[in-house]
Design a protein around this motif. Structure first.
Motif, PDB file in Angstrom:
ATOM      1  N   ASP A 140      47.198  26.080  42.836  1.00 14.90           N
ATOM      2  CA  ASP A 140      47.138  26.429  41.410  1.00 14.90           C
ATOM      3  C   ASP A 140      48.303  27.279  40.919  1.00 14.90           C
ATOM      4  OD1 ASP A 140      44.760  25.082  41.455  1.00 14.90           O
ATOM      5  OD2 ASP A 140      43.502  26.887  41.538  1.00 14.90           O
ATOM      6  N   ALA A 163      45.845  32.717  40.481  1.00 13.85           N
ATOM      7  CA  ALA A 163      44.413  32.714  40.200  1.00 13.85           C
ATOM      8  C   ALA A 163      43.897  34.141  40.232  1.00 13.85           C
ATOM      9  CB  ALA A 163      43.653  31.855  41.206  1.00 13.85           C
ATOM     10  N   ASP A 211      37.922  33.724  39.605  1.00 16.85           N
ATOM     11  CA  ASP A 211      38.098  32.277  39.773  1.00 16.85           C
ATOM     12  C   ASP A 211      38.040  31.887  41.247  1.00 16.85           C
ATOM     13  OD1 ASP A 211      38.421  31.959  37.045  1.00 16.85           O
ATOM     14  OD2 ASP A 211      40.589  32.278  37.146  1.00 16.85           O
ATOM     15  N   ILE A 212      38.716  32.688  42.080  1.00 21.35           N
ATOM     16  CA  ILE A 212      38.730  32.395  43.514  1.00 21.35           C
ATOM     17  C   ILE A 212      37.332  32.539  44.093  1.00 21.35           C
ATOM     18  CG2 ILE A 212      39.619  33.115  45.760  1.00 21.35           C
ATOM     19  CD1 ILE A 212      42.157  34.071  44.315  1.00 21.35           C
ATOM     20  N   GLU A 249      35.098  29.567  43.159  1.00 23.33           N
ATOM     21  CA  GLU A 249      35.398  28.337  43.897  1.00 23.33           C
ATOM     22  C   GLU A 249      34.950  28.437  45.345  1.00 23.33           C
ATOM     23  OE1 GLU A 249      39.268  25.615  45.221  1.00 23.33           O
ATOM     24  OE2 GLU A 249      39.287  26.721  43.328  1.00 23.33           O
ATOM     25  N   LYS A 277      46.521  38.499  37.856  1.00 19.58           N
ATOM     26  CA  LYS A 277      46.213  37.409  38.770  1.00 19.58           C
ATOM     27  C   LYS A 277      47.114  37.497  40.004  1.00 19.58           C
ATOM     28  CE  LYS A 277      44.375  34.200  35.345  1.00 19.58           C
ATOM     29  NZ  LYS A 277      44.378  32.808  34.825  1.00 19.58           N
TER      30      LYS A 277
END
Length: 267
Positions: free
Chosen positions: A35, A38, A42-43, A46, A75
């Motif tokens: 990506d 991140a 978000d990490i 996932e 990020k």
């Protein structure tokens, strides 16, 4: 439970936890590689783990410069530590060694002769060769210098070169006719090289030897530079890419597999 058994269980649990942390850290690096950047949330989403776990792993990776935080957006992205590790890989990779099993697979699949070539001193030099079960070729191409303008591998290299460097090489070696079908016009060659760059493969139809056709694709390294070429060649009476289009697909797949072994990643 005896004390020794308790110690063993603790060690086993610790080892399992350590392996899990390594797996998760590698997963984080894969996400950032895919990506570009991140955030912790978000990490964590996932990976299906708590944000505190991701934050702890990111802090550990940042300590060794494997990742770094973008202060403006908060990020994370891959850090310079990754570059240090990656820089040590190419010197240890051997194109011939990495490509050999793939060349053999392709030769068996295509039933023709497969060659691996590199660019040296204005010529395409074959550095390895694999023969298919139906190959009629008895000529050993390994070590031979072949002209760039008359071979499929040579055209792959020419198409990848900057225009000024290509012009310099062609001025030095010329465009001699090896057969009546050899391209000897600079304008015609440049036009064909545009097709090579666009299509991702090159052809030679009886341009080096009468009765010999060939196809070639590039091999890329970790910085997407062309470092080699893999080709299939065979007698013109049966080796016709117009009639056997799947050869191009197989050759492309082989070129990509070798490129990946040399550190290339598609973007």
């Amino acid at each position: 439970m005896a004390r020794n058994d308790l110690d063993a269980q603790k060690n086993a649990n610790g080892q399992a936890g350590g392996v899990q942390s390594v797996d998760r850290a590698l997963q984080i690096l894969e996400i950032l590689s895919r990506d570009g950047h991140a955030g912790v949330s978000d990490i964590a989403e996932e990976m299906g783990v708590h944000k505190s776990t991701v934050f702890r792993l990111l802090e550990s990776l940042a300590g060794s410069e494997m990742v770094q935080q973008n202060s403006g957006r908060g990020k994370y992205q891959l850090g310079f530590g990754i570059l240090r590790l990656a820089a040590s890989i190419p010197a240890r990779l051997s194109l011939v060694r990495e490509a050999r099993p793939i060349l053999e697979d392709l030769a068996h699949q295509s039933k023709e002769t497969v060659n691996l070539a590199v660019l040296r001193s204005g010529y395409a030099v074959n550095v390895d060769q694999a023969l298919g079960p139906s190959s009629l070729a008895t000529h050993d191409w390994v070590g031979g210098l072949t002209p760039l303008h008359a071979t499929s591998s040579g055209k792959v290299f020419l198409a990848a070169l900057p225009a000024d460097e290509r012009r310099k090489i062609l001025d030095e070696v010329g465009l001699s006719a090896r057969t009546p079908r050899t391209i000897t016009s600079r304008e015609a060659l440049e036009k064909q090289l545009l097709d090579v760059a666009h299509n991702g493969y090159a052809e030679s139809r009886e341009e080096l030897e009468i009765g010999l056709n060939a196809l070639a694709v590039p091999v890329y390294n970790h910085v997407a530079a062309v470092v080699g070429s893999v080709s299939i060649s065979g007698p013109a009476f049966r080796f016709d890419t117009d009639k056997v289009p799947e050869l191009i697909t197989s050759l492309r797949e082989a070129g990509l597999r070798i490129s990946e072994k040399m550190g290339y990643t598609q973007r």
